[in-house]
Design an enzyme around this catalytic site. Structure first.
Site, PDB file in Angstrom:
ATOM      1  N   LYS A   1       0.853  -1.188   0.000  1.00  0.00           N
ATOM      2  CA  LYS A   1       0.000   0.000   0.000  1.00  0.00           C
ATOM      3  C   LYS A   1       0.887   1.236   0.000  1.00  0.00           C
ATOM      4  O   LYS A   1       1.959   1.247   0.602  1.00  0.00           O
ATOM      5  CB  LYS A   1      -0.887  -0.018   1.244  1.00  0.00           C
ATOM      6  CG  LYS A   1      -1.998   1.003   1.234  1.00  0.00           C
ATOM      7  CD  LYS A   1      -3.065   0.622   2.237  1.00  0.00           C
ATOM      8  CE  LYS A   1      -4.209   1.615   2.282  1.00  0.00           C
ATOM      9  NZ  LYS A   1      -4.569   2.248   1.031  1.00  0.00           N
TER      10      LYS A   1
ATOM     11  N   CYS B   1      -2.395   9.354  -7.475  1.00  0.00           N
ATOM     12  CA  CYS B   1      -3.607   9.107  -6.686  1.00  0.00           C
ATOM     13  C   CYS B   1      -4.594  10.259  -6.865  1.00  0.00           C
ATOM     14  O   CYS B   1      -4.251  11.416  -6.595  1.00  0.00           O
ATOM     15  CB  CYS B   1      -3.272   8.942  -5.208  1.00  0.00           C
ATOM     16  SG  CYS B   1      -4.742   8.712  -4.178  1.00  0.00           S
TER      17      CYS B   1
ATOM     18  N   LYS C   1       4.484   5.555 -11.129  1.00  0.00           N
ATOM     19  CA  LYS C   1       3.110   5.172 -11.461  1.00  0.00           C
ATOM     20  C   LYS C   1       2.371   6.345 -12.090  1.00  0.00           C
ATOM     21  O   LYS C   1       2.228   7.402 -11.478  1.00  0.00           O
ATOM     22  CB  LYS C   1       2.376   4.697 -10.206  1.00  0.00           C
ATOM     23  CG  LYS C   1       1.022   4.057 -10.495  1.00  0.00           C
ATOM     24  CD  LYS C   1       0.474   3.380  -9.242  1.00  0.00           C
ATOM     25  CE  LYS C   1      -0.787   2.587  -9.535  1.00  0.00           C
ATOM     26  NZ  LYS C   1      -1.275   1.886  -8.326  1.00  0.00           N
TER      27      LYS C   1
ATOM     28  N   SER D   1      -8.597  -4.202  -8.567  1.00  0.00           N
ATOM     29  CA  SER D   1      -9.922  -4.397  -7.973  1.00  0.00           C
ATOM     30  C   SER D   1     -10.425  -5.833  -8.064  1.00  0.00           C
ATOM     31  O   SER D   1     -11.303  -6.223  -7.286  1.00  0.00           O
ATOM     32  CB  SER D   1     -10.943  -3.448  -8.611  1.00  0.00           C
ATOM     33  OG  SER D   1     -11.010  -3.640 -10.001  1.00  0.00           O
TER      34      SER D   1
END
EC number: 1.3.98.1
Length: 291
Positions: A42, A129, A164, A265
């Site tokens: 995470k 994010c 990312k 997901s």
């Protein structure tokens, strides 16, 4: 099928996408995490973050909307508790530590700290994010800012870095080229799209944060396109993600130009998603029919 990435080797190309797997403890009760090619933690900030409050998830028929807000226990807990647990339980499992921050200095500080852990083989620099007010996607939408973060993290880190990328830009290849030139050893893409859902009875957003990150099978065609574009624009390896939920999806992502794959997901819907996808992908690569 073994995969070589800068700094480490994966026994297969699959890993969990950051944020969907925590630090592995919950999924370790479901299956042997040694079945993973690598584990991405995470996203971790210097200090703990409580994340967004209220309603933070909304499910649709083929997508999930989340506004978790980078909730994490902070770099001290990750360095002294989470990473040592992984090292003890899974000494041969490559760990990619995802990092985030509100400014360049925080990114560099977290990079220096977590890259020192013996089992961390690479960092993933989360500049994408969409669910935080400071930092996050703001770093990933401007090539110069993205490059500045990359340079700072590269200088501070003792392991290779993967940046990312956000899909919420006009030209993702411009960001990809900028961070490659700034020293990125690889790229991860894509993070979630910004989206929202509404309660038709009240007309109000379902999420207290109003918007969130859209993930799930609906993203696959866009993710494939962006991975394909970036693969033709840079020379560094790509970790492809976005909507992967089957071996066929995984094979498509590799065909688009990804070297390795991250599953997000799908882990919510099926605890054993990654071993299932890995088995299906292996069968496809061996020429077998997958139902």
């Amino acid at each position: 099928m073994a995969i070589q990435l800068p700094g480490f080797t994966m026994k297969n190309p699959l890993m969990p996408a950051s944020g969907t797997f925590g630090f592995g403890e919950g999924y370790a009760k479901e299956y042997d995490l040694n079945l993973l090619g690598a584990l991405v933690t995470k996203s971790t900030t210097l200090a703990p973050r409580i994340g967004n409050q209220g309603t933070i998830f909304a499910d649709g028929p083929d997508s999930t909307l989340n506004a978790v807000g980078l909730k994490n226990p902070g770099s001290d807990v990750v360095l002294h508790e989470k990473l040592p647990w992984l090292a003890t339980q899974y000494p041969d499992l490559p760990i990619i530590a995802s990092i985030a921050g509100v400014d360049v200095a925080e990114y560099a500080a977290v990079a220096k700290k977590l890259s020192a852990a013996p089992n961390v083989k690479a960092l993933e620099v989360n500049i994408s994010c969409p669910n935080v007010k400071q930092g996050g996607m703001a770093f990933g939408t401007d090539p110069e800012v993205a490059a500045a973060v990359t340079r700072a993290v590269k200088a501070a880190s003792s392991v290779p870095i993967f940046v990312k990328l956000t899909p919420n830009v006009t030209d993702i290849t411009a960001i990809a080229k900028a961070v490659e030139q700034a020293g990125a050893d690889g790229l991860s893409l894509i993070n979630t799209f910004v989206g929202m859902r509404l309660d038709i009875a009240t007309g109000k957003p379902l999420l207290d944060n109003v918007t969130g990150g859209v993930s799930g099978p609906a993203l696959l065609p866009m993710a494939l396109h962006m991975v394909y574009q970036v693969a033709h624009a840079v020379r560094v390896p790509l970790i492809g993600m976005g909507g992967i939920s089957s071996g066929h999806d995984a094979a498509e992502m590799l065909a688009a130009g990804a070297t390795a794959l991250a599953v997000g997901s799908a882990n919510y819907y099926q605890k054993r998603a990654i071993p299932k996808i890995a088995a299906e992908l292996a069968a496809i690569q061996e020429g077998q029919t997958v139902l």
